[in-house]
Design a protein around this motif. Structure first.
Motif, PDB file in Angstrom:
ATOM      1  N   PHE A   9      14.611   8.465   5.668  1.00 58.45           N
ATOM      2  CA  PHE A   9      15.296   9.354   6.431  1.00 58.45           C
ATOM      3  C   PHE A   9      14.517  10.310   6.936  1.00 58.45           C
ATOM      4  N   VAL A  10      13.643  10.808   5.970  1.00 59.88           N
ATOM      5  CA  VAL A  10      12.726  12.001   6.333  1.00 59.88           C
ATOM      6  C   VAL A  10      11.892  11.841   7.619  1.00 59.88           C
ATOM      7  N   PHE A  11      11.001  10.534   7.672  1.00 60.09           N
ATOM      8  CA  PHE A  11      10.378   9.948   8.629  1.00 60.09           C
ATOM      9  C   PHE A  11      11.002   9.732   9.926  1.00 60.09           C
ATOM     10  N   GLN A  12      12.326   9.413  10.077  1.00 59.80           N
ATOM     11  CA  GLN A  12      13.057   9.178  11.006  1.00 59.80           C
ATOM     12  C   GLN A  12      13.322  10.639  11.761  1.00 59.80           C
ATOM     13  N   LYS A  55      10.443  21.141   0.033  1.00 61.59           N
ATOM     14  CA  LYS A  55      10.088  20.639  -1.283  1.00 61.59           C
ATOM     15  C   LYS A  55       9.579  19.175  -0.956  1.00 61.59           C
ATOM     16  N   THR A  56      10.630  18.310  -0.268  1.00 59.68           N
ATOM     17  CA  THR A  56      10.230  17.068   0.221  1.00 59.68           C
ATOM     18  C   THR A  56       9.029  17.124   1.090  1.00 59.68           C
ATOM     19  N   ILE A  57       8.893  18.166   1.871  1.00 60.34           N
ATOM     20  CA  ILE A  57       7.732  18.231   2.841  1.00 60.34           C
ATOM     21  C   ILE A  57       6.289  18.258   1.872  1.00 60.34           C
ATOM     22  N   ASP A  58       6.482  19.296   1.021  1.00 57.53           N
ATOM     23  CA  ASP A  58       5.397  19.338   0.319  1.00 57.53           C
ATOM     24  C   ASP A  58       5.029  17.933  -0.730  1.00 57.53           C
ATOM     25  N   THR A  59       6.142  17.169  -1.089  1.00 52.24           N
ATOM     26  CA  THR A  59       5.660  16.212  -1.762  1.00 52.24           C
ATOM     27  C   THR A  59       5.112  15.090  -0.647  1.00 52.24           C
ATOM     28  N   LEU A  60       5.551  14.900   0.300  1.00 55.19           N
ATOM     29  CA  LEU A  60       5.286  14.030   1.340  1.00 55.19           C
ATOM     30  C   LEU A  60       3.774  14.533   1.761  1.00 55.19           C
ATOM     31  N   GLU A  61       3.458  15.653   2.042  1.00 55.50           N
ATOM     32  CA  GLU A  61       2.065  15.935   2.492  1.00 55.50           C
ATOM     33  C   GLU A  61       1.198  15.708   1.240  1.00 55.50           C
ATOM     34  N   ARG A  62       1.512  15.967   0.110  1.00 52.01           N
ATOM     35  CA  ARG A  62       0.869  15.557  -1.250  1.00 52.01           C
ATOM     36  C   ARG A  62       0.186  14.186  -0.967  1.00 52.01           C
ATOM     37  N   LEU A  63       1.383  13.340  -0.744  1.00 52.92           N
ATOM     38  CA  LEU A  63       1.003  11.788  -0.741  1.00 52.92           C
ATOM     39  C   LEU A  63       0.204  11.460   0.585  1.00 52.92           C
ATOM     40  N   GLY A  64       0.189  12.080   1.445  1.00 53.18           N
ATOM     41  CA  GLY A  64      -0.645  11.689   2.810  1.00 53.18           C
ATOM     42  C   GLY A  64       0.356  11.302   3.604  1.00 53.18           C
ATOM     43  N   TYR A  65       1.601  11.534   3.695  1.00 57.06           N
ATOM     44  CA  TYR A  65       2.539  10.968   4.832  1.00 57.06           C
ATOM     45  C   TYR A  65       2.925  11.874   5.974  1.00 57.06           C
ATOM     46  N   VAL A  66       2.628  13.135   5.624  1.00 59.03           N
ATOM     47  CA  VAL A  66       3.181  14.132   6.762  1.00 59.03           C
ATOM     48  C   VAL A  66       1.653  15.439   6.620  1.00 59.03           C
ATOM     49  N   THR A  88       5.062  23.238  12.415  1.00 58.67           N
ATOM     50  CA  THR A  88       5.643  21.840  12.752  1.00 58.67           C
ATOM     51  C   THR A  88       5.130  20.564  11.814  1.00 58.67           C
ATOM     52  N   VAL A  89       5.931  19.814  11.306  1.00 58.21           N
ATOM     53  CA  VAL A  89       5.669  18.832  10.259  1.00 58.21           C
ATOM     54  C   VAL A  89       5.295  17.529  11.222  1.00 58.21           C
ATOM     55  N   ARG A  90       4.521  16.764  11.114  1.00 56.97           N
ATOM     56  CA  ARG A  90       4.192  15.621  11.803  1.00 56.97           C
ATOM     57  C   ARG A  90       3.810  14.698  10.864  1.00 56.97           C
ATOM     58  N   LEU A  91       4.061  13.048  11.165  1.00 55.69           N
ATOM     59  CA  LEU A  91       3.562  11.917  10.514  1.00 55.69           C
ATOM     60  C   LEU A  91       2.007  11.858  10.684  1.00 55.69           C
ATOM     61  N   THR A  92       1.575  11.499   9.412  1.00 56.56           N
ATOM     62  CA  THR A  92       0.069  11.140   9.360  1.00 56.56           C
ATOM     63  C   THR A  92      -0.064   9.603   9.864  1.00 56.56           C
ATOM     64  N   ASP A  93      -1.071   9.079   9.940  1.00 59.09           N
ATOM     65  CA  ASP A  93      -1.409   7.533  10.363  1.00 59.09           C
ATOM     66  C   ASP A  93      -0.691   6.869   9.060  1.00 59.09           C
ATOM     67  N   ARG A  94      -0.894   7.325   7.881  1.00 53.73           N
ATOM     68  CA  ARG A  94      -0.068   6.822   6.755  1.00 53.73           C
ATOM     69  C   ARG A  94       1.464   6.721   6.744  1.00 53.73           C
ATOM     70  N   GLY A  95       1.904   7.731   7.428  1.00 51.90           N
ATOM     71  CA  GLY A  95       3.472   7.850   7.496  1.00 51.90           C
ATOM     72  C   GLY A  95       3.787   6.902   8.599  1.00 51.90           C
ATOM     73  N   GLY A 137       0.665  -1.251   0.035  1.00 54.54           N
ATOM     74  CA  GLY A 137       0.015  -0.116  -0.176  1.00 54.54           C
ATOM     75  C   GLY A 137       0.713   1.415  -0.068  1.00 54.54           C
ATOM     76  N   HIS A 138       2.152   1.232  -0.289  1.00 49.96           N
ATOM     77  CA  HIS A 138       2.790   2.520  -0.244  1.00 49.96           C
ATOM     78  C   HIS A 138       3.731   2.417  -1.433  1.00 49.96           C
ATOM     79  N   PRO A 139       2.896   2.613  -2.575  1.00 53.07           N
ATOM     80  CA  PRO A 139       3.756   2.457  -4.016  1.00 53.07           C
ATOM     81  C   PRO A 139       4.766   3.896  -4.124  1.00 53.07           C
ATOM     82  N   ASP A 140       4.229   4.865  -3.272  1.00 57.04           N
ATOM     83  CA  ASP A 140       4.942   6.209  -3.833  1.00 57.04           C
ATOM     84  C   ASP A 140       6.262   6.327  -2.795  1.00 57.04           C
ATOM     85  N   ALA A 141       6.457   5.465  -1.700  1.00 54.40           N
ATOM     86  CA  ALA A 141       7.512   5.800  -0.940  1.00 54.40           C
ATOM     87  C   ALA A 141       8.746   5.412  -1.708  1.00 54.40           C
TER      88      ALA A 141
END
Length: 156
Positions: free
Chosen positions: A43-46, A71-82, A95-102, A33-37
C-alpha cells in the motif's frame, strides 16, 4: 428453510481469499530477495508512486496519522526500499521516493500475482475465475481501489 450459507460467510471468504493471496505473495517475495516485505508495504509503495510523496500526503492516502506514516517511512528507509530527499521547490519539504529495491519489489509482485492468478485459474477453471472477477466488479464501487485500507482497518 434456505440452503444458502449465512450472510457473514461471504465477507469472511473474501477476506480469507485475500489473505491467502497476500500470504502466498509474501512467501514468494521472501524467496526472491524481499524477506522483510510486509502487506502494508505494498500500500505504501503504491501511495509513493513514481512521483514520490511526503509523510503528510502518505498518511492521508493510507488513512493513518502523519506520525504512523513517518514511522513506516523510517522502517522502509532502514530496509532500503525508500529514500528521502529535499524538495527542490520547497527546501523545508522532504519527499519520499522508492529505491531500486522498492521498485524491484513492485515489479516482482506484479509477476507473482500473475502466477497466483494462474494457480487460481487452474484450481477453479479459467472461465469460473473470470466470472468471479466480473461479478466482483459488478458489486464493487468504482472508487473501491483506494489505498486507505490500513487506516480503515486500524482506526475506530
Amino acid at each position: 428453510m434456505s440452503s444458502d450459507p449465512p450472510g457473514y460467510e461471504l465477507p469472511l471468504l473474501l477476506l480469507f481469499g485475500f489473505r491467502s493471496l497476500i500470504d502466498d505473495l509474501h512467501a514468494e517475495l521472501a524467496r526472491q530477495g524481499h524477506p522483510d516485505a510486509r502487506p502494508m508495504h505494498g500500500f505504501v509503495f503504491q501511495a509513493i508512486g513514481h512521483e514520490g510523496t511526503t509523510a503528510v500526503e502518505l498518511g492521508r492516502a493510507l488513512g493513518i496519522s502523519k506520525q504512523a506514516a513517518g514511522k513506516t517511512i523510517d522502517t522502509l528507509e532502514r530496509l532500503g526500499y525508500v529514500y528521502r530527499e529535499r524538495d527542490p521547490q520547497d527546501g523545508r519539504r522532504m519527499t519520499v521516493r522508492l529505491t531500486d529495491r522498492g521498485v524491484d519489489s513492485l515489479v516482482k509482485s506484479v509477476r507473482i500475482f500473475d502466477q497466483l492468478r494462474a494457480r487460481w485459474a487452474k484450481t477453479l477453471g479459467a472461465e469460473r475465475l473470470r466470472a468471479l472477477e466480473d461479478d466482483l466488479r459488478k458489486v464493487t464501487p468504482p472508487d473501491a481501489a483506494r489505498l486507505d485500507m490500513p487506516g480503515w482497518i486500524t482506526t475506530s
